[in-house]
Motif scaffolding. Structure first.
Motif, PDB file in Angstrom:
ATOM      1  N   GLU A   1      -0.558  10.897  21.764  1.00  0.00           N
ATOM      2  CA  GLU A   1       0.868  10.658  21.568  1.00  0.00           C
ATOM      3  C   GLU A   1       1.245  10.571  20.089  1.00  0.00           C
ATOM      4  O   GLU A   1       2.397  10.361  19.761  1.00  0.00           O
ATOM      5  N   ILE A   2       0.282  10.720  19.195  1.00  0.00           N
ATOM      6  CA  ILE A   2       0.505  10.525  17.768  1.00  0.00           C
ATOM      7  C   ILE A   2       0.514  11.870  17.052  1.00  0.00           C
ATOM      8  O   ILE A   2      -0.382  12.690  17.239  1.00  0.00           O
ATOM      9  N   GLY A   3       1.540  12.085  16.231  1.00  0.00           N
ATOM     10  CA  GLY A   3       1.620  13.300  15.435  1.00  0.00           C
ATOM     11  C   GLY A   3       1.007  13.106  14.063  1.00  0.00           C
ATOM     12  O   GLY A   3       0.382  14.017  13.516  1.00  0.00           O
ATOM     13  N   ALA A   4       1.172  11.919  13.477  1.00  0.00           N
ATOM     14  CA  ALA A   4       0.621  11.627  12.152  1.00  0.00           C
ATOM     15  C   ALA A   4       0.625  10.125  11.931  1.00  0.00           C
ATOM     16  O   ALA A   4       1.383   9.384  12.564  1.00  0.00           O
ATOM     17  N   VAL A   5      -0.235   9.680  11.023  1.00  0.00           N
ATOM     18  CA  VAL A   5      -0.270   8.286  10.592  1.00  0.00           C
ATOM     19  C   VAL A   5      -0.200   8.307   9.071  1.00  0.00           C
ATOM     20  O   VAL A   5      -0.987   8.975   8.413  1.00  0.00           O
ATOM     21  N   GLU A   6       0.767   7.572   8.525  1.00  0.00           N
ATOM     22  CA  GLU A   6       1.017   7.584   7.088  1.00  0.00           C
ATOM     23  C   GLU A   6       0.894   6.168   6.551  1.00  0.00           C
ATOM     24  O   GLU A   6       1.298   5.207   7.205  1.00  0.00           O
ATOM     25  N   THR A   7       0.336   6.032   5.355  1.00  0.00           N
ATOM     26  CA  THR A   7       0.239   4.721   4.718  1.00  0.00           C
ATOM     27  C   THR A   7       0.965   4.757   3.389  1.00  0.00           C
ATOM     28  O   THR A   7       1.080   5.801   2.747  1.00  0.00           O
ATOM     29  N   GLU A   8       1.444   3.589   2.981  1.00  0.00           N
ATOM     30  CA  GLU A   8       2.165   3.477   1.721  1.00  0.00           C
ATOM     31  C   GLU A   8       2.003   2.051   1.213  1.00  0.00           C
ATOM     32  O   GLU A   8       1.966   1.101   1.999  1.00  0.00           O
ATOM     33  N   THR A   9       1.914   1.911  -0.090  1.00  0.00           N
ATOM     34  CA  THR A   9       1.843   0.584  -0.691  1.00  0.00           C
ATOM     35  C   THR A   9       3.015   0.427  -1.653  1.00  0.00           C
ATOM     36  O   THR A   9       3.484   1.397  -2.240  1.00  0.00           O
ATOM     37  N   THR A  10       3.453  -0.795  -1.806  1.00  0.00           N
ATOM     38  CA  THR A  10       4.523  -1.049  -2.764  1.00  0.00           C
ATOM     39  C   THR A  10       3.936  -1.078  -4.165  1.00  0.00           C
ATOM     40  O   THR A  10       2.740  -1.348  -4.358  1.00  0.00           O
ATOM     41  N   ARG A  11       4.767  -0.807  -5.137  1.00  0.00           N
ATOM     42  CA  ARG A  11       4.258  -0.692  -6.505  1.00  0.00           C
ATOM     43  C   ARG A  11       3.797  -2.037  -7.062  1.00  0.00           C
ATOM     44  O   ARG A  11       2.768  -2.128  -7.704  1.00  0.00           O
ATOM     45  N   PHE A  12       4.559  -3.076  -6.804  1.00  0.00           N
ATOM     46  CA  PHE A  12       4.211  -4.371  -7.377  1.00  0.00           C
ATOM     47  C   PHE A  12       3.878  -5.430  -6.334  1.00  0.00           C
ATOM     48  O   PHE A  12       3.245  -6.411  -6.637  1.00  0.00           O
ATOM     49  N   GLY A  13       4.304  -5.254  -5.108  1.00  0.00           N
ATOM     50  CA  GLY A  13       4.111  -6.271  -4.085  1.00  0.00           C
ATOM     51  C   GLY A  13       2.760  -6.166  -3.406  1.00  0.00           C
ATOM     52  O   GLY A  13       1.874  -5.411  -3.809  1.00  0.00           O
ATOM     53  N   LYS A  14       2.621  -6.919  -2.351  1.00  0.00           N
ATOM     54  CA  LYS A  14       1.375  -6.948  -1.587  1.00  0.00           C
ATOM     55  C   LYS A  14       1.586  -6.436  -0.169  1.00  0.00           C
ATOM     56  O   LYS A  14       0.877  -6.810   0.737  1.00  0.00           O
ATOM     57  N   ARG A  15       2.576  -5.552   0.026  1.00  0.00           N
ATOM     58  CA  ARG A  15       2.865  -5.025   1.358  1.00  0.00           C
ATOM     59  C   ARG A  15       2.225  -3.662   1.541  1.00  0.00           C
ATOM     60  O   ARG A  15       2.373  -2.772   0.721  1.00  0.00           O
ATOM     61  N   PHE A  16       1.538  -3.535   2.663  1.00  0.00           N
ATOM     62  CA  PHE A  16       0.870  -2.297   3.058  1.00  0.00           C
ATOM     63  C   PHE A  16       1.637  -1.766   4.261  1.00  0.00           C
ATOM     64  O   PHE A  16       1.673  -2.411   5.302  1.00  0.00           O
ATOM     65  N   THR A  17       2.269  -0.616   4.116  1.00  0.00           N
ATOM     66  CA  THR A  17       3.089  -0.056   5.194  1.00  0.00           C
ATOM     67  C   THR A  17       2.323   1.044   5.900  1.00  0.00           C
ATOM     68  O   THR A  17       1.798   1.953   5.257  1.00  0.00           O
ATOM     69  N   ILE A  18       2.243   0.955   7.222  1.00  0.00           N
ATOM     70  CA  ILE A  18       1.620   1.986   8.047  1.00  0.00           C
ATOM     71  C   ILE A  18       2.711   2.515   8.967  1.00  0.00           C
ATOM     72  O   ILE A  18       3.388   1.737   9.653  1.00  0.00           O
ATOM     73  N   THR A  19       2.892   3.831   8.970  1.00  0.00           N
ATOM     74  CA  THR A  19       3.914   4.454   9.801  1.00  0.00           C
ATOM     75  C   THR A  19       3.247   5.402  10.778  1.00  0.00           C
ATOM     76  O   THR A  19       2.483   6.272  10.381  1.00  0.00           O
ATOM     77  N   VAL A  20       3.539   5.221  12.065  1.00  0.00           N
ATOM     78  CA  VAL A  20       3.029   6.105  13.111  1.00  0.00           C
ATOM     79  C   VAL A  20       4.147   7.079  13.461  1.00  0.00           C
ATOM     80  O   VAL A  20       5.247   6.662  13.824  1.00  0.00           O
TER      81      VAL A  20
END
Length: 176
Positions: free
Chosen positions: A103-122
């Protein structure tokens, strides 16, 4: 003569009294105070229910048995992300969603430049996306999380291009 203490009327039902009330659904039956059975109830109803519950627990344990392979888990106080042999599971507060690998087309990750948030997008094939942000204790865990997630994706996720094209053997050499 016995007297009842308290009101003799039954409690009211409906959306004004129960926020979970849905019209058309029956309310759960109240247990009989003296332990008597309702008419037509079979004698062995309790043991059958208990055995069905035990069977479902055994089946759930078999499903939960981990496969040999990589697993990625990241979470903070509100959100969690898990990727394993079954697929991907996202949770934010009391909201959950689960995706199988097909059911998944792609998984993308992103980090903020200065913060401590790790974003994962399905991303799904029908052009929908489901992002989740995990707050890390420190930015130093980001490379480790990237490596672990890449290992899981390499093991379980198949691109459409890989599915459509069968592997072609390499030519040993060309003849002139």
């Amino acid at each position: 003569m016995e007297q009842r203490i308290g009101p003799s009327s039954k409690p009211l039902e409906g959306a004004g009294f129960d926020p979970a009330f849905i019209p058309g659904l029956t309310s759960p039956m109240a247990a009989e105070p003296d332990g008597t059975k309702a008419e037509g109830e079979p004698e062995d109803a309790k043991p059958a229910e208990e055995s069905a519950a035990e069977e479902s627990l055994v089946e759930a344990d078999e499903e939960e048995a981990p496969a040999d392979g990589p697993v990625f888990e990241a979470s903070d106080r509100r959100a969690s992300f898990t990727a394993d042999h079954k697929g991907v599971r996202l949770a934010l507060d009391d909201q959950n969603c689960e995706f199988r690998w097909d059911e998944i087309g792609a998984v993308e990750t992103e980090t903020t430049r200065f913060g401590k948030r790790f974003t994962i997008t399905v991303h799904t094939p029908d052009r929908r996306w489901y992002p989740i942000e995990i707050e890390a204790k420190s930015r130093s865990v980001f490379p480790e999380w990237e490596r672990e997630l890449d290992a899981v994706l390499d093991a379980y996720f198949e691109d459409d291009a890989q599915k459509e094209q069968p592997e072609q053997p390499e030519e040993a050499g060309s003849e002139d």
